[in-house]
Design an enzyme around this catalytic site. Structure first.
Site, PDB file in Angstrom:
ATOM      1  CG  ASP A  97      -1.994  -1.045   1.206  1.00  0.00           C
ATOM      2  OD1 ASP A  97      -1.744  -2.132   0.632  1.00  0.00           O
ATOM      3  OD2 ASP A  97      -3.076  -0.808   1.759  1.00  0.00           O
ATOM      4  CE  LYS A 159      -5.086   2.186   2.630  1.00  0.00           C
ATOM      5  NZ  LYS A 159      -3.957   1.415   3.191  1.00  0.00           N
ATOM      6  CE  LYS A 188      -6.732  -1.195   2.607  1.00  0.00           C
ATOM      7  NZ  LYS A 188      -5.403  -1.785   2.872  1.00  0.00           N
TER       8      LYS A 188
END
Length: 240
Positions: A97, A159, A188
């Site tokens: 991430d 995200k 996400k």
């Protein structure tokens, strides 16, 4: 996605359990890893230095190990992000991430953002890369531009947030992100996902994965809802 069942097991497979607070002790990290294993969440997202610990402790479970890159500000150099990615992979991480360069995005240098993402994606060598926009710092046009840059760089997910930027996921930002990218790129939601109701609303809006440290609260509520539905079904059946 809205028609998926509300069961603790199904919800658990949407969760990346976040273990990222800088002050966590080794014992606290271990307790969170054990929680993730007990609920069989999709993955944990741990601090880079905790990847080997997580891989060892979660061996034999279905829980994947992810970590963060350029976290939480996104301002490290591309070379540093690449080095961090390679180390994480060597340590056993299967998902990364990364925080995009927020300042460059806000400056309008979308190409630099995409290039930064692409370098990490290449270093990831086929592993999942999720690109964190940190939407609390962005206006709507920047959210859209950031999501597009993430896809241009080859990201698997876009995200919302780190959870450390003073704001979290919102349905408005998630809708902008969904509209900005192709169906091949997943969403996400992270930051502020602390309850089952919020998670279900966002799942209905097209979110594929959730980053949260409120995993036990969410899954306990899902378990209660599942038990209640089962009891109601049994009562209905007994009335015939």
């Amino acid at each position: 996605m809205p028609d998926e069942p509300v069961t603790a097991a199904a919800i658990a497979r949407l969760i990346d359990h976040a273990i990222l607070k800088p002050e966590l002790t080794d014992a606290e990290v271990d307790a969170d890893l054990d929680l993730a294993a007990r609920w069989e969440v999709f993955s944990v997202c741990v601090r880079p230095s905790d990847v080997p610990r997580a891989v060892a402790r979660l061996a034999g479970t279905p829980v994947a190990v992810g970590t963060v890159i350029g976290f939480p500000h996104g301002t490290t150099s591309t070379a540093a992000k690449v080095a961090e990615s390679r180390q994480a992979i060597a340590d056993g991480a299967s998902e990364l991430d990364m925080v995009l360069h927020i300042g460059r995005l806000r400056s309008g240098d979308v190409q630099a953002v995409a290039d930064d993402v692409r370098a990490v994606v290449e270093a990831a060598d086929g592993r999942v890369v999720k690109v964190i926009l940190e939407t609390a710092y962005l206006d709507d046009d920047q959210v859209t531009a950031g999501a597009k840059a993430a896809e241009a760089g080859g990201a698997s997910f876009v995200k919302t947030s780190t959870g450390f930027g003073g704001g979290g996921a919102t349905l408005h930002h998630l809708a902008l992100m969904r509209d900005a990218v192709s169906p091949a790129v997943r969403l996400k939601a992270s930051g502020g996902v602390r309850g089952l109701e919020t998670l279900l609303e966002m799942r209905a809006a097209g979110v594929d994965r959730f980053g949260t440290s409120a995993t036990e609260t969410i899954l306990t509520d899902a378990q209660r809802l599942e038990s209640g539905a089962a009891a109601s079904g049994a009562e209905d059946a007994s009335s015939y």
